[in-house]
Design an enzyme around this catalytic site. Sequence first.
Site, PDB file in Angstrom:
ATOM      1  CB  THR A 262      27.062  28.345  54.147  1.00  0.00           C
ATOM      2  OG1 THR A 262      27.331  29.166  52.761  1.00  0.00           O
ATOM      3  CG2 THR A 262      27.757  27.161  54.096  1.00  0.00           C
TER       4      THR A 262
ATOM      5  NE  ARG B 211      31.422  33.214  44.540  1.00  0.00           N
ATOM      6  CZ  ARG B 211      30.890  32.945  45.793  1.00  0.00           C
ATOM      7  NH1 ARG B 211      29.871  31.939  45.975  1.00  0.00           N
ATOM      8  NH2 ARG B 211      31.433  33.150  46.920  1.00  0.00           N
ATOM      9  CB  VAL B 212      32.756  27.625  41.563  1.00  0.00           C
ATOM     10  CG1 VAL B 212      32.835  26.618  42.563  1.00  0.00           C
ATOM     11  CG2 VAL B 212      31.852  26.927  40.444  1.00  0.00           C
ATOM     12  N   GLY B 213      32.122  29.268  44.616  1.00  0.00           N
ATOM     13  CA  GLY B 213      32.665  29.628  45.901  1.00  0.00           C
ATOM     14  C   GLY B 213      33.821  28.717  46.432  1.00  0.00           C
ATOM     15  CG  ASP B 214      34.140  29.164  50.665  1.00  0.00           C
ATOM     16  OD1 ASP B 214      32.849  29.558  50.038  1.00  0.00           O
ATOM     17  OD2 ASP B 214      34.315  29.267  51.854  1.00  0.00           O
TER      18      ASP B 214
ATOM     19  CB  THR C  65      30.032  30.017  56.646  1.00  0.00           C
ATOM     20  OG1 THR C  65      29.041  30.815  56.008  1.00  0.00           O
ATOM     21  CG2 THR C  65      30.175  30.530  58.047  1.00  0.00           C
ATOM     22  N   GLY C  66      31.413  32.355  55.034  1.00  0.00           N
ATOM     23  CA  GLY C  66      31.891  33.494  54.778  1.00  0.00           C
ATOM     24  C   GLY C  66      31.860  33.984  53.343  1.00  0.00           C
TER      25      GLY C  66
HETATM   26  N1  ASP Z   1      30.979  30.735  51.518  1.00  0.00           N
HETATM   27  C1  ASP Z   1      29.921  30.940  50.607  1.00  0.00           C
HETATM   28  C2  ASP Z   1      30.312  31.216  49.456  1.00  0.00           C
HETATM   29  O1  ASP Z   1      31.097  32.379  49.051  1.00  0.00           O
HETATM   30  C3  ASP Z   1      28.699  31.719  51.421  1.00  0.00           C
HETATM   31  C4  ASP Z   1      28.467  31.520  52.498  1.00  0.00           C
HETATM   32  O2  ASP Z   1      29.285  31.130  53.376  1.00  0.00           O
HETATM   33  O3  ASP Z   1      27.376  31.825  53.121  1.00  0.00           O
HETATM   34  O4  ASP Z   1      29.661  31.003  48.546  1.00  0.00           O
END
Ligand code: ASP
Length: 210
Positions: A80, A108-111, A130-131
């Site tokens: 990210t 899938r939708v992330g954060d 990020t995470g």
């Molecule tokens: N937070 C992002 C997700 O879960 C991934 C990332 O931060 O690298 O889609």
Amino acid sequence: VMDGSSCRAGAVAALQGFVSPINVARAVMERTPHVLLAGEGAAAFARDQGLAAIADPNSWFTGAGEFESNHLPIGPTHGTVGCVVRDTAGRLAAATSTAGVFGKLPGRVGDSALIGASTWADCQLAVSCTGQGEFFIRAAAAAQVAYRMRFGAQSLDLAAQSVLREIASRGGAGGLIALDKNGNIAMPFISTGMKRAALLLDGTIVSEAP
Ligand code: ASP
């Protein structure tokens, strides 16, 4: 993307084929009454707005790990890019862009695209996270940093650390970058690492909060 001075926000999810998803998100913020567009609707909007499409995916994308020597031995699990900024008038903004996580289910939708989960900006601070996104969504991580400061009178540092501690206690990992209206910077992480840098007013670039 979120503009702290107006508290306007725009986002896109499950968008494919455009050079800059952040530009599409910004167009959602500036040119529609909406906050989040997803999938085909987001792509149709981006096309209508004349935003740059990726002509040849093979020449545009770099394979994961190519030309890099510092990935974890097990290979990258997610990636990210986040940015928080403050201008000389003290106005703040935050933006987060991602391809999500490896091995995700289609759809899938992330954060990253969820305002309040990994992206937040208001008059007081700007945050980009990020995470493992599911943990950041369940903690309303970025908004929680803001509310800890607003309602709990916590410092930027304490608010950021507290949110990451909560995520760690639930088994999650990640980090965040944050900046407040006074120019304080926080870049904590509870993951193995987090590439990060801050550009200061005098032009110096640092990787630890000054
Ligand atoms: N937070 C992002 C997700 O879960 C991934 C990332 O931060 O690298 O889609």
